[in-house]
Design a protein around this motif. Sequence first.
Motif: not given
Length: 225
Positions: A64-65, A85-86, A179-181, A204-205
Amino acid sequence: MRIVLVHGAWADGSSWAAVIRRLQAAGHDVIAPQLPHTSLADNVAKLRHVLTLQAKPTVVAAHSYGGQVITALGSNAPNVVGLVYVAGFGLDEGESIGALLGQGPPTPAIAHLQLDEQGFAWLPESAFLRHFAPDVDPVEARVMCAVQQPLAYSTLGDVMTTPAWKTLPTWFAVAEHDEVIPPDAERQFAKRMGATTIEVDSSHVVMISHPDEVTTLIQSAVKTV
């Protein structure tokens, strides 16, 4: 070979627990530092410090971030030989997360952020369970929510300088139900990096709901570099 795991917003180092157990069982040297999330500069400084603790070739994986943080290492990425990158942000020079997310309506998770009086963004439990970690056992997801590390909202305006992925080999796990990125944004990041890419039937996770796939991807990076 050393493996450093970087957490994102609304998470902490424990979000990598399932992957850590698998990597350690395979004999890898693993560390998952806690980032302050007070600013991009503070996060990058903390990561650089961790990277210099041991003079070993290192693969860095970020969620994520956290992808923003490892990207911002630029050309000063001590001992790093590969990036994974995950479901992470992989911005190019001149881009910011806020500008990217502003290209369309806010994603379901981002739409529910709550800002406190110090400018930190939190994800409330209802949105956390429904949009951040919907494929995680609700009991575990509530614990994740309780230990979440809020993000200074100002970091969404930080503009990327020269990205580290320009000079390092990359791998990418796309979360198909993120549903975040937006998943298409993740695909775009991976494509322009030239990353070795997998797609995971995941929220996302990814590293929590699909630790086997993420562990395999990280081990593939380790073997390649």
